[in-house]
Design an enzyme around this catalytic site. Structure first.
Site, PDB file in Angstrom:
ATOM      1  N   TRP A 156       0.832  -1.199   0.000  1.00 22.57           N
ATOM      2  CA  TRP A 156       0.000   0.000   0.000  1.00 22.57           C
ATOM      3  C   TRP A 156       0.868   1.252   0.000  1.00 22.57           C
ATOM      4  O   TRP A 156       0.547   2.246  -0.645  1.00 22.57           O
ATOM      5  CB  TRP A 156      -0.905   0.009   1.236  1.00 22.57           C
ATOM      6  CG  TRP A 156      -1.820   1.197   1.308  1.00 22.57           C
ATOM      7  CD1 TRP A 156      -3.083   1.303   0.782  1.00 22.57           C
ATOM      8  CD2 TRP A 156      -1.544   2.461   1.937  1.00 22.57           C
ATOM      9  NE1 TRP A 156      -3.601   2.545   1.042  1.00 22.57           N
ATOM     10  CE2 TRP A 156      -2.688   3.287   1.748  1.00 22.57           C
ATOM     11  CE3 TRP A 156      -0.456   2.970   2.629  1.00 22.57           C
ATOM     12  CZ2 TRP A 156      -2.757   4.584   2.239  1.00 22.57           C
ATOM     13  CZ3 TRP A 156      -0.521   4.264   3.112  1.00 22.57           C
ATOM     14  CH2 TRP A 156      -1.662   5.051   2.918  1.00 22.57           C
ATOM     15  N   HIS A 157       1.989   1.189   0.701  1.00 21.28           N
ATOM     16  CA  HIS A 157       2.842   2.363   0.805  1.00 21.28           C
ATOM     17  C   HIS A 157       3.632   2.637  -0.462  1.00 21.28           C
ATOM     18  O   HIS A 157       4.036   3.782  -0.698  1.00 21.28           O
ATOM     19  CB  HIS A 157       3.804   2.212   1.989  1.00 21.28           C
ATOM     20  CG  HIS A 157       3.191   2.554   3.306  1.00 21.28           C
ATOM     21  ND1 HIS A 157       2.487   1.642   4.061  1.00 21.28           N
ATOM     22  CD2 HIS A 157       3.148   3.716   4.003  1.00 21.28           C
ATOM     23  CE1 HIS A 157       2.054   2.218   5.161  1.00 21.28           C
ATOM     24  NE2 HIS A 157       2.438   3.487   5.153  1.00 21.28           N
ATOM     25  N   GLY A 158       3.886   1.647  -1.263  1.00 25.33           N
ATOM     26  CA  GLY A 158       4.654   1.924  -2.467  1.00 25.33           C
ATOM     27  C   GLY A 158       4.835   0.699  -3.340  1.00 25.33           C
ATOM     28  O   GLY A 158       4.894  -0.432  -2.850  1.00 25.33           O
TER      29      GLY A 158
ATOM     30  N   PHE B  84       1.700   8.200  -1.875  1.00 23.63           N
ATOM     31  CA  PHE B  84       1.026   6.964  -1.558  1.00 23.63           C
ATOM     32  C   PHE B  84      -0.468   7.048  -1.829  1.00 23.63           C
ATOM     33  O   PHE B  84      -1.145   6.059  -1.761  1.00 23.63           O
ATOM     34  CB  PHE B  84       1.258   6.597  -0.083  1.00 23.63           C
ATOM     35  CG  PHE B  84       2.724   6.546   0.278  1.00 23.63           C
ATOM     36  CD1 PHE B  84       3.633   5.979  -0.581  1.00 23.63           C
ATOM     37  CD2 PHE B  84       3.167   7.100   1.452  1.00 23.63           C
ATOM     38  CE1 PHE B  84       4.991   5.955  -0.276  1.00 23.63           C
ATOM     39  CE2 PHE B  84       4.511   7.071   1.789  1.00 23.63           C
ATOM     40  CZ  PHE B  84       5.407   6.489   0.924  1.00 23.63           C
TER      41      PHE B  84
END
Length: 464
Positions: free
Chosen positions: A316-318, A464
């Protein structure tokens, strides 16, 4: 347009706030919706079409789920797949194409698709609406303007906190406004602005300079300095943004959930993730961990569920393998604590805090690094600093006196000073006092002065 830009502070926000308190009550949501769409279109003029599609798609699916309960499971699946497909295409297409090419020696071209700002945040928000509607937690939102405002509301649109629909549905229809609430909003916004501009920006410039160096020039001292400064930068950057978002929400009558609770005071990794990015942790717990079975199906299944949740958290963050490994890293630490290590930490609070602080510190190195090689090189220099002492780069060329001051202020201000302050008799009277009002005004003036004299003003979580 970012909250800490002069355009936002001197033009957009004053106009919107003035208009909001002038227009009749029935027009307030419409004004906020138009303002939010303009806010998003300023930075993403093309992707405003994606935002509008998301609004109509999820509004329509919600109506169908409410109308056809016999096939609501199918409709929910279509909605979830549709939302995740959009997120996956824009955020992960090149990542997975790169993996395929690496694994199978193919040459599929990458598209280099620009990432729509905040797509991870507003996708998760709207999924909470549809999933909880399917669960019967509230009636369907038939007013498309209210649902559109929920999805696109500019204070928390592009970097959270992730506001679940169940927490805000009634506020969309009716909310209270008062002078005290507006003043609390201004107070919270100014604290957040100060965190972002006066601490995070100053530290961030030093961090970027060190990570831009050739790895061979980075000493052990530089590696530790970069790790510590980034640890504080990302906290003050993101918690500052959350403070500003919560403050702006109060200006318009909304109460958003808290997103941080002094995470660097945690005495275990489990506790850290209950204090860091609380809205994301709540979302994953509610819509992924519990549906997978949570901790109800035995120890092994619990460990597997934790690994899945943190693997997805990393993704989800990257869209990068460093983020995947970062998620796995925290999943493994969670499992180790569940196996009994947390009981040991509970007996020795100092050891628990030291372990958690170092775990977060090394985790942020992995999070910040562009490649595995860079991450590994920085960690090796931190673990064995005596082996890396030579460099042609002077420390004063990277870190000036302001950065050292902000490093100390940042360390003290991430929870330690606040805990001491709470124990001093009479300090509760400081909140909303004339003294605090003057202090907030000083923060505002210093922040504006810093913005006027410096063009370095990124927001880490925008990507993000």
């Amino acid at each position: 347009m970012v909250f800490s830009s002069l355009l936002f502070l001197w033009l957009f926000l004053p106009v919107v706030v003035a208009g909001y308190y002038i227009v009749p009550s029935k027009c307030k949501n419409i004004l906020l919706l138009i303002s939010s769409l303009l806010f998003y279109a300023w930075g993403e003029p093309v992707y405003i079409l994606l935002m509008l599609f998301s609004i109509f798609f999820n509004w329509g699916t919600g109506l169908l789920i409410d109308r056809f309960r016999k096939i609501d499971g199918i409709l929910l699946a279509v909605n979830v797949v549709g939302n995740l497909a959009l997120l996956g295409f824009f955020k992960y297409y090149d990542f997975f194409i790169g993996l395929v090419n690496s694994c199978f020696k193919t040459t599929f071209p990458e598209k280099n698709i620009p990432l729509p700002i905040g797509i991870s945040f507003f996708t998760f928000q709207i999924l909470s609406y549809v999933i909880d509607l399917y669960r019967g937690r509230y009636p369907v939102q038939k007013n498309i303007l209210n649902l559109a405002l929920y999805i696109s509301f500019f204070p928390q649109l592009i970097a959270g906190p992730i506001v679940r629909y169940v927490d805000i549905d009634r506020q969309l229809e009716s909310r209270t406004h008062s002078t005290q609430k507006a003043m609390e909003g201004i107070r919270r916004f100014l604290y957040g602005l100060g965190k972002k501009v006066l601490i995070a920006n100053v530290l961030g410039q030093c961090v970027d300079s060190i990570y831009a160096m050739e790895l061979s020039e980075v000493t052990g001292a530089f590696a530790w300095l970069a790790a510590g400064m980034y640890m504080l930068q990302i906290y003050y950057d993101f918690s500052g943004y959350s403070d500003m978002a919560i403050g702006l929400g109060k200006l318009f009558g909304f109460d958003f959930p808290e997103n941080f609770n002094y995470p660097y005071l945690s005495k275990s990794v489990q506790e850290f993730w209950r204090r860091w990015h609380i809205s994301l942790g709540t979302w994953f717990r509610e819509y992924l961990y519990f549906p997978l079975g949570g901790s109800r199906k035995g120890a092994v299944r619990t460990y597997v569920n934790l690994m899945i949740v943190f693997l997805v958290t990393g993704l989800w963050h990257g869209a990068g393998m460093t983020f995947v490994l970062w998620g796995v890293y925290y999943g493994v630490l969670q499992v180790i604590e569940r196996l009994g290590f947390k009981k040991i930490l509970g007996k020795y609070p100092v050891i628990g805090w030291s372990y958690t602080f170092l775990a977060a510190l090394f985790g942020w190195v992995l999070f910040r690094a562009d490649t595995f090689v860079q991450a590994g090189g920085m960690m090796v220099r931190m673990i064995c600093p005596w082996k890396y002492l030579q460099t042609d780069v002077l420390l004063q060329n990277i870190v000036d006196h302001r950065a050292f001051v902000m490093l100390i202020v940042g360390l003290l201000g991430c929870g330690f000073i606040q805990k001491i302050w709470q124990r001093i008799p009479g300090t509760k009277r400081w909140k909303y006092s004339i003294g605090e009002a003057v202090w907030c005004a000083i923060l505002g003036v210093l922040s504006l002065a810093a913005l006027a004299g410096n063009t370095y003003n990124p927001f880490i979580y925008f990507r993000f």
